[in-house]
Design a protein around this motif. Structure first.
Motif, short mmCIF file in Angstrom:
data_model
loop_
_atom_site.label_atom_id
_atom_site.label_comp_id
_atom_site.label_asym_id
_atom_site.label_seq_id
_atom_site.Cartn_x
_atom_site.Cartn_y
_atom_site.Cartn_z
N MET A 1 0.86 -1.17 0.00
CA MET A 1 0.00 0.00 0.00
C MET A 1 0.90 1.23 0.00
O MET A 1 1.80 1.35 0.80
N ASP A 2 0.64 2.14 -0.89
CA ASP A 2 1.49 3.32 -0.98
C ASP A 2 1.07 4.37 0.04
O ASP A 2 0.05 4.28 0.71
N SER A 3 1.89 5.40 0.20
CA SER A 3 1.68 6.40 1.24
C SER A 3 0.41 7.22 1.01
O SER A 3 -0.23 7.66 1.96
N VAL A 8 -5.06 8.62 2.97
CA VAL A 8 -6.52 8.68 2.77
C VAL A 8 -7.22 7.84 3.83
O VAL A 8 -8.22 8.28 4.42
N LEU A 9 -6.69 6.66 4.11
CA LEU A 9 -7.31 5.81 5.13
C LEU A 9 -7.23 6.45 6.51
O LEU A 9 -8.17 6.36 7.31
N ARG A 10 -6.13 7.10 6.81
CA ARG A 10 -5.98 7.79 8.09
C ARG A 10 -6.98 8.94 8.20
O ARG A 10 -7.62 9.15 9.24
#
Length: 67
Positions: A1-3, A8-10
């Motif tokens: 998973m890229d940064s 976005v998830l955070r």
């Protein structure tokens, strides 16, 4: 998973937490609004009169002769 995906998830997680806080605050506001701020209207069918207050005082506080 890229940064970018992690960011976005955070952000989504932070938004979910914020929504939960807002829901909690709204529930507390609703609970507070249900409380009666005074005794006005608590006596069914009539207003509190001076006679009712005096009778309650006499029932609550005994005369000094009774002691």
């Amino acid at each position: 998973m890229d940064s970018d995906s992690k960011n976005v998830l955070r952000k989504i997680g932070n938004l979910q937490k914020e929504l939960e806080y807002i829901k909690r605050d709204l529930m507390h506001i609703e609970e507070k609004s249900e409380k009666k701020p005074s005794l006005f209207g608590s006596v069914s069918g009539e207003d509190i009169t001076d006679e009712m207050i005096e009778k309650a005082k006499k029932d609550l506080f005994r005369e000094t002769e009774d002691i």
